[in-house]
Design a protein around this motif. Structure first.
Motif, PDB file in Angstrom:
ATOM      1  N   THR A  14       0.838  -1.207   0.000  1.00  0.00           N
ATOM      2  CA  THR A  14       0.000   0.000   0.000  1.00  0.00           C
ATOM      3  C   THR A  14       0.870   1.254   0.000  1.00  0.00           C
ATOM      4  O   THR A  14       0.618   2.202  -0.755  1.00  0.00           O
ATOM      5  N   PHE A  47      -7.489   0.016  -2.961  1.00  0.00           N
ATOM      6  CA  PHE A  47      -8.021  -1.300  -2.617  1.00  0.00           C
ATOM      7  C   PHE A  47      -7.228  -1.937  -1.492  1.00  0.00           C
ATOM      8  O   PHE A  47      -7.814  -2.513  -0.564  1.00  0.00           O
ATOM      9  N   TYR A  50      -7.960  -0.456   1.759  1.00  0.00           N
ATOM     10  CA  TYR A  50      -9.252  -0.974   2.217  1.00  0.00           C
ATOM     11  C   TYR A  50      -9.094  -2.368   2.804  1.00  0.00           C
ATOM     12  O   TYR A  50      -9.649  -2.672   3.876  1.00  0.00           O
ATOM     13  N   GLN A  51      -8.320  -3.236   2.120  1.00  0.00           N
ATOM     14  CA  GLN A  51      -8.146  -4.593   2.635  1.00  0.00           C
ATOM     15  C   GLN A  51      -7.343  -4.591   3.939  1.00  0.00           C
ATOM     16  O   GLN A  51      -7.631  -5.370   4.848  1.00  0.00           O
ATOM     17  N   TYR A  53      -7.413  -2.193   6.094  1.00  0.00           N
ATOM     18  CA  TYR A  53      -8.401  -1.732   7.082  1.00  0.00           C
ATOM     19  C   TYR A  53      -9.293  -2.895   7.538  1.00  0.00           C
ATOM     20  O   TYR A  53      -9.540  -3.058   8.743  1.00  0.00           O
ATOM     21  N   TRP A  63     -12.359 -10.126   5.359  1.00  0.00           N
ATOM     22  CA  TRP A  63     -11.296  -9.623   4.486  1.00  0.00           C
ATOM     23  C   TRP A  63     -10.784 -10.647   3.479  1.00  0.00           C
ATOM     24  O   TRP A  63     -10.103 -10.286   2.518  1.00  0.00           O
TER      25      TRP A  63
END
Length: 211
Positions: A14, A47, A50-51, A53, A63
């Protein structure tokens, strides 16, 4: 591999995706968002953030659910085509290949995203028709790029084919037959790549325990 190690890997992925996009935009300007490369890396950042998180707040049932993994496969294909198209069509004519942001966006982030999907995602989560759905990402982008090149005509600084971001969708210069042929080729390669990913993820690569 434990969930903590997977989370650690995904945090790095990320961050690298964010750094690549940040460097491209800060160094060269906001017009960089006209390029598929930047948008696909931004998609990876959003994305994976988000994953990450979900991993920090939800159970694995969430997840690593089929819904999440099918969506993630679409992101994986989107960033992989970035590497493939760049390496085949654009890298040979690039004037400034050895830039940190270039390596990040075109090679490191795509490779890490693929490895994440290959090693960490559960097998047999995709539908047989998913590769066709995944192709919607480059098709939508090509539509937007053509719209800008023909209608809005927002200039792309230093782009040889401005207001088109890439030479292979420059309708004004090469005509519709050439551009449609190139888009068709990209879509066919994309679908083939999608089914390769589908086939790979149909196999459970984890070793069986010996009793």
């Amino acid at each position: 591999m434990t969930s903590n190690k997977i989370l650690y890997y995904r945090l790095h992925l990320t961050l690298l995706a964010l750094i690549g996009v940040f460097l491209e935009v800060v160094k060269y300007g906001g017009h960089m968002f006209m390029y598929y490369t930047i948008l696909s890396n931004l998609l990876v950042f959003l994305f994976m953030a988000y994953q990450v998180y979900l991993m920090m707040t939800q159970s694995e049932a969430i997840w690593a659910s089929q819904k999440v993994l099918r969506s993630k496969a679409a992101v994986t294909m989107a960033i992989m085509i970035t590497m493939v198209i760049y390496h085949i069509l654009l890298a040979p004519i690039a004037d400034d290949f050895w830039r940190v942001e270039n390596i990040l966006c075109h090679y490191l982030v795509p490779a890490m995203m693929f490895l994440d999907t290959f090693f960490f995602d559960k097998p047999r989560q995709y539908k047989w028709y998913d590769p066709f759905l995944w192709t919607g990402v480059p098709i939508v982008y090509c539509g937007l790029a053509l719209f800008n090149g023909l209608v809005t005509k927002i200039p792309i600084k230093d782009a040889k084919d401005s207001p088109f971001p890439y030479f292979f969708i420059n309708v004004t210069k090469y005509g519709w037959p050439y551009v449609l042929q190139m888009i068709a080729i990209i879509c066919v390669v994309y679908v083939i790549g999608g089914y390769l990913l589908y086939a790979i993820k149909q196999i459970n690569w984890s070793r069986k325990r010996v009793r």
